[in-house]
Design a protein around this motif. Structure first.
Motif, PDB file in Angstrom:
ATOM      1  N   PRO A  53      -5.829 -17.366  22.635  1.00  9.54           N
ATOM      2  CA  PRO A  53      -6.118 -17.034  24.201  1.00  9.54           C
ATOM      3  C   PRO A  53      -5.763 -15.782  24.601  1.00  9.54           C
ATOM      4  N   PHE A  54      -6.147 -14.517  24.302  1.00  7.61           N
ATOM      5  CA  PHE A  54      -5.756 -13.399  24.749  1.00  7.61           C
ATOM      6  C   PHE A  54      -5.368 -13.154  26.302  1.00  7.61           C
ATOM      7  N   ASP A  55      -4.706 -12.381  26.535  1.00  7.15           N
ATOM      8  CA  ASP A  55      -4.427 -12.163  28.153  1.00  7.15           C
ATOM      9  C   ASP A  55      -5.282 -10.740  28.397  1.00  7.15           C
ATOM     10  N   LYS A  56      -5.464 -10.017  27.391  1.00 11.58           N
ATOM     11  CA  LYS A  56      -6.106  -8.664  27.695  1.00 11.58           C
ATOM     12  C   LYS A  56      -6.804  -8.059  26.409  1.00 11.58           C
ATOM     13  N   ILE A  57      -8.134  -7.487  26.648  1.00  5.66           N
ATOM     14  CA  ILE A  57      -8.664  -6.984  25.681  1.00  5.66           C
ATOM     15  C   ILE A  57      -8.741  -5.485  26.128  1.00  5.66           C
ATOM     16  N   LYS A  58      -8.688  -4.475  25.125  1.00  9.30           N
ATOM     17  CA  LYS A  58      -8.698  -3.163  25.368  1.00  9.30           C
ATOM     18  C   LYS A  58      -9.862  -2.388  24.900  1.00  9.30           C
ATOM     19  N   ILE A  59     -10.782  -1.967  25.549  1.00 10.71           N
ATOM     20  CA  ILE A  59     -11.880  -1.310  25.138  1.00 10.71           C
ATOM     21  C   ILE A  59     -11.720   0.060  24.476  1.00 10.71           C
ATOM     22  N   ASP A  60     -12.092   0.239  23.212  1.00 11.06           N
ATOM     23  CA  ASP A  60     -11.692   1.499  22.453  1.00 11.06           C
ATOM     24  C   ASP A  60     -12.087   2.796  23.050  1.00 11.06           C
ATOM     25  N   ARG A  61     -11.329   3.798  23.185  1.00  7.67           N
ATOM     26  CA  ARG A  61     -11.872   5.058  23.557  1.00  7.67           C
ATOM     27  C   ARG A  61     -13.238   5.623  23.104  1.00  7.67           C
ATOM     28  N   SER A  62     -13.282   5.261  21.795  1.00  2.00           N
ATOM     29  CA  SER A  62     -14.678   5.923  21.244  1.00  2.00           C
ATOM     30  C   SER A  62     -15.903   5.160  22.071  1.00  2.00           C
ATOM     31  N   PHE A  63     -15.933   4.109  22.519  1.00  8.00           N
ATOM     32  CA  PHE A  63     -16.910   3.445  23.510  1.00  8.00           C
ATOM     33  C   PHE A  63     -16.801   4.724  25.024  1.00  8.00           C
ATOM     34  N   VAL A  64     -15.805   4.707  25.481  1.00  5.73           N
ATOM     35  CA  VAL A  64     -15.434   5.365  26.611  1.00  5.73           C
ATOM     36  C   VAL A  64     -15.955   6.928  26.624  1.00  5.73           C
ATOM     37  N   LYS A  65     -15.824   7.706  25.571  1.00  3.17           N
ATOM     38  CA  LYS A  65     -16.069   8.972  25.511  1.00  3.17           C
ATOM     39  C   LYS A  65     -17.543   9.377  25.733  1.00  3.17           C
ATOM     40  N   ASP A  66     -18.588   8.413  25.096  1.00  6.20           N
ATOM     41  CA  ASP A  66     -19.664   8.839  25.491  1.00  6.20           C
ATOM     42  C   ASP A  66     -20.350   7.798  26.410  1.00  6.20           C
ATOM     43  N   LEU A  67     -19.668   7.209  27.071  1.00  6.70           N
ATOM     44  CA  LEU A  67     -20.167   6.347  28.151  1.00  6.70           C
ATOM     45  C   LEU A  67     -21.159   6.797  29.158  1.00  6.70           C
ATOM     46  N   VAL A  68     -21.132   7.952  29.647  1.00  7.29           N
ATOM     47  CA  VAL A  68     -22.207   8.599  30.499  1.00  7.29           C
ATOM     48  C   VAL A  68     -23.465   8.906  29.696  1.00  7.29           C
ATOM     49  N   LEU A  73     -17.100   2.757  34.621  1.00  9.32           N
ATOM     50  CA  LEU A  73     -16.295   1.565  34.342  1.00  9.32           C
ATOM     51  C   LEU A  73     -15.943   0.806  35.781  1.00  9.32           C
ATOM     52  N   ARG A  74     -15.882   1.281  36.781  1.00  7.23           N
ATOM     53  CA  ARG A  74     -15.599   0.326  37.950  1.00  7.23           C
ATOM     54  C   ARG A  74     -16.871  -0.344  38.087  1.00  7.23           C
ATOM     55  N   ALA A  75     -18.232   0.478  38.258  1.00  8.95           N
ATOM     56  CA  ALA A  75     -19.399  -0.274  38.403  1.00  8.95           C
ATOM     57  C   ALA A  75     -19.639  -1.749  37.310  1.00  8.95           C
ATOM     58  N   GLU A  76     -19.359  -1.428  35.990  1.00 11.58           N
ATOM     59  CA  GLU A  76     -19.547  -2.490  35.027  1.00 11.58           C
ATOM     60  C   GLU A  76     -18.312  -3.446  35.074  1.00 11.58           C
ATOM     61  N   GLY A  77     -17.395  -3.453  36.228  1.00 10.86           N
ATOM     62  CA  GLY A  77     -16.301  -4.470  36.227  1.00 10.86           C
ATOM     63  C   GLY A  77     -15.308  -4.301  35.492  1.00 10.86           C
ATOM     64  N   CYS A  78     -14.971  -3.343  34.969  1.00 12.26           N
ATOM     65  CA  CYS A  78     -13.810  -3.099  33.983  1.00 12.26           C
ATOM     66  C   CYS A  78     -12.516  -3.341  35.090  1.00 12.26           C
ATOM     67  N   ASN A  79     -11.382  -3.897  34.681  1.00  8.86           N
ATOM     68  CA  ASN A  79     -10.069  -4.109  35.460  1.00  8.86           C
ATOM     69  C   ASN A  79      -9.429  -3.063  35.517  1.00  8.86           C
TER      70      ASN A  79
END
Length: 828
Positions: free
Chosen positions: A739-754, A791-797
């Motif tokens: 039961p993890f408390d947090k998962i971190k989305i890797d920067r490789s997905f954030v880089k080309d997010l737009v 990220l805000r729109a997708e509900g990232c914390n």
């Protein structure tokens, strides 16, 4: 005799008085600061009668000169001359004087010695007191006082009287017809009286016919008469006779001189007993033994064990010579060994012997010279080591071969490679191939180690079939093999061989029970002399080439390139620098803010390790962290990071957390929980303010143990976060495992997010998964406002990245908290 005793007593008194007087005189002559007293103070003046007993020796380098001598000394030396070399006087006198003088000069003190001189068969004993002195001419002088002590004695008489053997002189008694018929004792020593058990006076002039002792036996008289008869006939008249007397065995040795017989009596009882014991030990010994005659090398006795072990009949054995049990190719070596025998002998090598059935055995032999039945011979004991040698050969084979595959092992391989490099011309080429099996671990994991072992045996057989002649294939351990091609090979030949070997190894294997296994092989190659001239260089470089082949996905072969060596050297330098950096305290922590999107404020910092090299500047963690993990330094380094980060976080506001990355290596140390507890206790930081970030590689090894450790940490109140989520193999299954408390989305997905819809879909899925499982999601590498809004729109914390701040030293965090503490996104 009485006069001699009186003279001796007088001499003793004189010595007793003179020597202490001279020693006192020498001591009194020593002046403060002097090493030796002057010659005049010791040797001149009130010597009186002692002057006749003094000789003055002048040191001449390694020898001496007789400078002056008194009358007594001149008689002792047999020479009245002065100023003569010491070497011209009798050797016993010269040696005694030189030794006493040397000792006196070496010690710088008077030296008292005793000398024994023999004159006309008389032994004389003398005291020699050597007194070292100095002279004004710079020459060292030694005054030696000489005087006789004790009585003189006749050397021959002393030997005759003191020997344990009995010595008897007998005179023949003849009748009126001039025939010898009896003997009379005309002389004897104490040993004879003791051995014959008769009082000393009762033996003198006694006839043998009177009886009363062992010499009176009839066979002794007959034997002695035969000696007289031989001598009268002009023959050699000497011999031995052994007789029994009471509980003893006596040996008589006689030589006739006309009517006189010289007789020696010896007690050989112990010798006889030893001979009897020898017979008992020889005949009944379970070890094969024999006696051979030294001159003819023929067997003269063999015991039962030798007859049984070698299979020859006893009579046949005793008609044979030693060489008949030697193989013909060892005749010369055996013969040389026999001719060099001393009184005892022990094999320095293994010998081969031939048994009656023609079979050969290997033996060690032990011998001793003995007298056997009146002949000079050698007693030999034989140890059959045939089976031992076979066992040793098996052990030697095992020491150089792999127990599972029977291929040569690493030791044998390195020896053969070293020999190939030594024996070859420097211009000739020797190739080394390091081979690693691809997918072999999957076989072990899926089907068990017994199947893996059977597979290794089949791989070894295939390799053995491909490696022929003087070339060698070996198993180095596990699924690692190596080949050395010792012939002068070309690059093309090695290339073709490696490709063929991969093809042969990669063919399917039938493991029984309808099980077929397919594996592959990767090969690294180094060739002398270009890639190295020693076995160590070639093995190291071939191993680097293998590493490159494995990195390319396996199933290929790769030749060594110098760039590999440069990279390896760079790696070694990095290891050395890392160890020094840890000791010298070159590491520091920087902190990157974690921003809560909903609250629009900094809620934590991720502690990031930084290394500023004194010469190379800042070194990327991507370069040094893997090396620190490989060499085990990450455990100590990680402990320092935890302790330092917790101590720093304790200074921040109570609602600001600190995140620390954990290496999978730290889990293997098995004391991670204690390290975390110690860091919290040391800093006073609340466990709820500490986040520990792990990657999914923690789950790839020892899963149950690592999950148990994570549960212990979470029980402390520490939060657990999975880093780089979505980049591994089976992250979703890990979310179910713990039961993890947090998962971190890797920067490789954030880089080309737009720009890329697929990245947007992945981020949306992870954020939705986090909401469903009530797990916080944090996006890494946020650099633009567009990325933030998506990220805000997708509900990232939470988010972190350069949009807000790069990682900063601890001293700059207060400014960040003041600047972004309340309105992080607006400020960005």
């Amino acid at each position: 005799m009485i006069a001699a005793k009186k003279l001796s007593a007088t001499a003793d008194i004189k010595v007793f008085d003179d020597i202490p007087a001279l020693q006192r005189k020498w001591q009194a002559a020593v002046r403060p600061g002097q090493v030796l007293p002057g010659y005049e103070e010791v040797m001149l003046g009130s010597l009186g009668r002692m002057a006749d007993h003094i000789v003055l020796l002048k040191s001449q380098g390694d020898s001496y000169e007789v400078s002056r001598s008194g009358r007594y000394v001149q008689q002792w030396l047999g020479d009245e001359r002065w100023d003569i070399p010491l070497e011209v006087v009798p050797p016993d006198c010269a040696r005694a004087l030189a030794e006493a003088a040397n000792c006196a000069l070496q010690t710088g003190r008077p030296h008292l010695a005793v000398a024994h001189c023999v004159r006309d068969g008389l032994v004389q004993t003398y005291d020699i007191l050597a007194l070292p002195t100095a002279s004004r001419w710079g020459v060292k002088l030694v005054g030696a006082y000489i005087n006789e002590q004790g009585p003189r004695y006749n050397l021959v008489d002393a030997i005759f009287s003191s020997t344990d053997e009995g010595i008897v002189s007998l005179a023949a008694i003849r009748n009126s017809e001039n025939q010898a018929f009896d003997f009379q004792i005309v002389h004897h020593n104490q040993g004879a009286a003791r051995l014959l058990r008769v009082a000393l006076p009762d033996l003198q002039w006694r006839r043998l016919s009177e009886g009363g002792h062992a010499l009176c036996l009839p066979e002794v008289t007959r034997w002695l008469l035969s000696m007289i008869a031989k001598k009268a006939s002009g023959l050699e008249a000497s011999g031995q006779l052994e007789i029994d007397s009471d509980d003893r065995n006596l040996r008589l040795t006689a030589t006739a001189f006309g009517d006189l017989v010289s007789l020696t009596v010896s007690d050989v009882t112990e010798i006889k007993r030893r001979d009897a014991s020898f017979r008992l030990l020889f005949d009944g010994n379970p070890m094969p033994m024999w006696v051979f005659e030294a001159e003819t090398m023929r067997f003269i006795s063999v015991n039962d064990a030798a007859v049984a072990h070698y299979g020859y009949e006893r009579d046949a054995f005793l008609r044979m010579e030693l060489k008949e049990i030697w193989p013909r190719d060892e005749w010369d070596a055996h013969t040389r060994a026999i001719t060099q025998l001393d009184d005892s002998y022990q094999s320095e090598r293994n010998w081969r012997h031939i048994k009656a059935d023609g079979s050969e055995i290997q033996v060690l032999t032990y011998g001793r010279r003995v007298a056997f039945d009146g002949r000079e011979g050698f007693l030999v004991a034989v140890v059959d080591i045939t089976e031992r040698r076979k066992a040793e050969a098996r052990v030697a084979h095992m020491a150089h071969h792999d127990a599972l595959t029977d291929l040569p092992n690493r030791v044998f391989y390195q020896e053969r490679l070293a020999q190939a490099l030594d024996h070859n011309d420097p211009e000739r080429h020797v190739a080394v191939l390091c081979i690693d099996l691809d997918l072999f671990k999957n076989v072990n994991d899926s089907f068990g180690h017994p199947t893996g072992d059977r597979l290794l045996k089949q791989v070894a057989e295939r390799m053995r079939g491909e490696v022929r002649g003087n070339n060698l294939v070996a198993r180095l351990g596990g699924d690692e093999f190596a080949v050395v091609l010792t012939s002068d090979v070309t690059l093309n030949e090695v290339n073709e061989f490696a490709a063929r070997l991969i093809e042969v190894i990669s063919a399917p294997y039938e493991m029984g029970d309808d099980l077929e296994v397919v594996i592959g092989a990767s090969i690294g190659i180094a060739i002398s002399p270009g890639d190295g001239t020693t076995s160590e260089e070639l093995m190291r470089n071939a191993d680097m080439a293998l590493y490159r082949a494995k990195a390319e996905g396996g199933g290929v072969h790769h030749f060594f390139e110098r760039e590999m060596d440069r990279q390896a050297q760079k790696r070694r330098d990095m290891e050395l620098d890392l160890r020094s950096a840890y000791v010298d305290g070159e590491f520091e922590l920087h902190y990157q803010p974690l921003v809560d999107i909903a609250a629009d404020r900094i809620v934590g910092f991720e502690a990031l390790l930084r290394w500023k090299h004194p010469d190379k500047g800042m070194i990327s963690p991507a370069d040094f962290i893997p090396v620190a993990e490989d060499i085990g330094l990450i455990v100590a380094l990680g402990e320092w990071v935890l302790r330092s980060a917790c101590a720093e976080a304790a200074k921040w506001p109570d609602d600001v957390k600190v995140a620390v990355n954990l290496s999978p290596v730290q889990f293997r140390s098995r004391n991670l929980v204690q390290v975390v507890v110690a860091a919290l206790a040391y800093s006073g930081l609340s466990p709820r303010r500490l986040e520990l970030e792990i990657t999914e590689s923690v789950f790839l090894a020892e899963t149950e143990a690592n999950i148990a450790t994570l549960h212990q940490l979470r029980a402390l109140g520490v939060r657990i976060s999975m880093d780089d989520f979505g980049t591994g193999y089976s992250s979703l299954s890990y979310l179910r495992s713990f039961p993890f408390d947090k998962i971190k989305i890797d920067r490789s997905f954030v880089k080309d997010l737009v720009e890329r819809p697929d990245c947007m879909a992945i981020v949306r899925a992870i954020s939705g998964l986090g909401r469903s499982l009530n797990i916080t999601t944090t996006a890494e590498g946020v650099e633009t406002m567009a990325q933030l809004e998506q990220l805000r729109a997708e509900g990232c914390n939470e988010v972190q990245g350069y949009l807000f701040s790069a990682a900063k030293p601890a001293g700059e965090l207060d400014q960040l908290l003041q600047k972004f503490g309340c309105c992080a996104t607006q400020a960005a």
